[in-house]
Design a protein around this motif. Structure first.
Motif, PDB file in Angstrom:
ATOM      1  N   ALA A  57      11.189   4.548   1.799  1.00  0.00           N
ATOM      2  CA  ALA A  57      10.221   4.099   0.796  1.00  0.00           C
ATOM      3  C   ALA A  57       8.801   4.155   1.359  1.00  0.00           C
ATOM      4  O   ALA A  57       7.854   4.545   0.661  1.00  0.00           O
ATOM      5  CB  ALA A  57      10.565   2.682   0.342  1.00  0.00           C
ATOM      6  N   LYS A  58       8.668   3.765   2.632  1.00  0.00           N
ATOM      7  CA  LYS A  58       7.351   3.805   3.273  1.00  0.00           C
ATOM      8  C   LYS A  58       6.865   5.237   3.411  1.00  0.00           C
ATOM      9  O   LYS A  58       5.696   5.539   3.131  1.00  0.00           O
ATOM     10  CB  LYS A  58       7.424   3.140   4.646  1.00  0.00           C
ATOM     11  N   ARG A  59       7.758   6.133   3.841  1.00  0.00           N
ATOM     12  CA  ARG A  59       7.402   7.537   4.000  1.00  0.00           C
ATOM     13  C   ARG A  59       7.050   8.154   2.651  1.00  0.00           C
ATOM     14  O   ARG A  59       6.073   8.900   2.532  1.00  0.00           O
ATOM     15  CB  ARG A  59       8.585   8.296   4.632  1.00  0.00           C
ATOM     16  N   ARG A  60       7.813   7.813   1.633  1.00  0.00           N
ATOM     17  CA  ARG A  60       7.568   8.318   0.285  1.00  0.00           C
ATOM     18  C   ARG A  60       6.197   7.883  -0.216  1.00  0.00           C
ATOM     19  O   ARG A  60       5.438   8.683  -0.774  1.00  0.00           O
ATOM     20  CB  ARG A  60       8.666   7.801  -0.645  1.00  0.00           C
ATOM     21  N   ASP A  61       5.855   6.611  -0.004  1.00  0.00           N
ATOM     22  CA  ASP A  61       4.564   6.114  -0.463  1.00  0.00           C
ATOM     23  C   ASP A  61       3.426   6.749   0.325  1.00  0.00           C
ATOM     24  O   ASP A  61       2.341   6.983  -0.229  1.00  0.00           O
ATOM     25  CB  ASP A  61       4.509   4.594  -0.331  1.00  0.00           C
ATOM     26  N   GLN A  62       3.655   7.025   1.611  1.00  0.00           N
ATOM     27  CA  GLN A  62       2.625   7.691   2.415  1.00  0.00           C
ATOM     28  C   GLN A  62       2.342   9.087   1.874  1.00  0.00           C
ATOM     29  O   GLN A  62       1.179   9.504   1.786  1.00  0.00           O
ATOM     30  CB  GLN A  62       3.079   7.771   3.878  1.00  0.00           C
TER      31      GLN A  62
END
Length: 205
Positions: free
Chosen positions: A42-47
């Protein structure tokens, strides 16, 4: 003899409890691992989405300024041409910092697995417009380099028929190039805006 069944029963209960504890421990570790992996994804996706959104905002803002300038230039040339003023031709140059490898890098870095299908479709549509537009711009720049640039020191009659005061056939590509640039700018604004809306929707919690 009466103690043996109780001993066996106690062992059975203990084994059952140990089995449950092992199961709970394994399940908890599995759940925690999935939770952490999901958080990382989720963090990578938002980045990725934040990076695209930031680039799009900058592109839309600068694109509107460039589009207004290009539209004014094309309209002024067309006005002068229509009034038989024989406006001068200039070298046609189109520069961009677009790198087709950026899109591939984005997908290879996990974007293709993490992003929604609708967002990936909007990304591909946007890139398709960019590729098509740049191909057209390269075509007109090549014609300019071959037909206009080597003859910029010529008299205006080299480019226009003095009798009709119209562009000679081989130079009719010049106003076409100006109009194509304006069309490209509007198409980019449209697809950039659509992609930005799609990304903002995906980033909503």
């Amino acid at each position: 003899m009466e103690g043996k069944p109780k001993t066996f029963s106690a062992r059975l209960v203990r084994w059952a409890v140990e089995l449950v504890l092992v199961f709970v421990g394994v399940y908890a570790a599995f759940w925690l691992n999935n939770y952490q992996q999901h958080r990382q994804e989720a963090k990578r996706r938002d980045q990725i989405l934040a990076s695209i959104e930031r680039t799009l905002r900058q592109g839309i803002e600068s694109g509107k300024i460039n589009a207004a300038q290009e539209e004014q230039q094309a309209a002024e040339f067309q006005r002068a041409l229509g009034a038989s003023e024989m406006p001068p031709l200039h070298s046609f140059v189109f520069t961009t910092d677009y790198n087709p490898g950026d899109f591939a890098t984005l997908l290879q870095s996990g974007g293709i697995e993490l992003l929604d299908v609708e967002t990936l479709t909007a990304l591909r549509n946007d890139e398709s417009v960019i590729r098509w537009g740049l191909s057209r711009m390269a075509h007109y720049q090549k014609l300019s380099d071959e037909l206009i640039v080597p003859n910029l020191d010529q008299e205006i009659s080299f480019f226009y028929d003095p009798t009709t005061r119209k562009l000679r056939k081989r130079f009719e590509m010049y106003p076409e190039a100006l109009q194509a640039t304006v069309k490209f700018a509007h198409e980019l604004d449209r697809t950039h805006t659509e992609l930005l809306k799609r990304i903002q929707a995906e980033r909503q919690p």
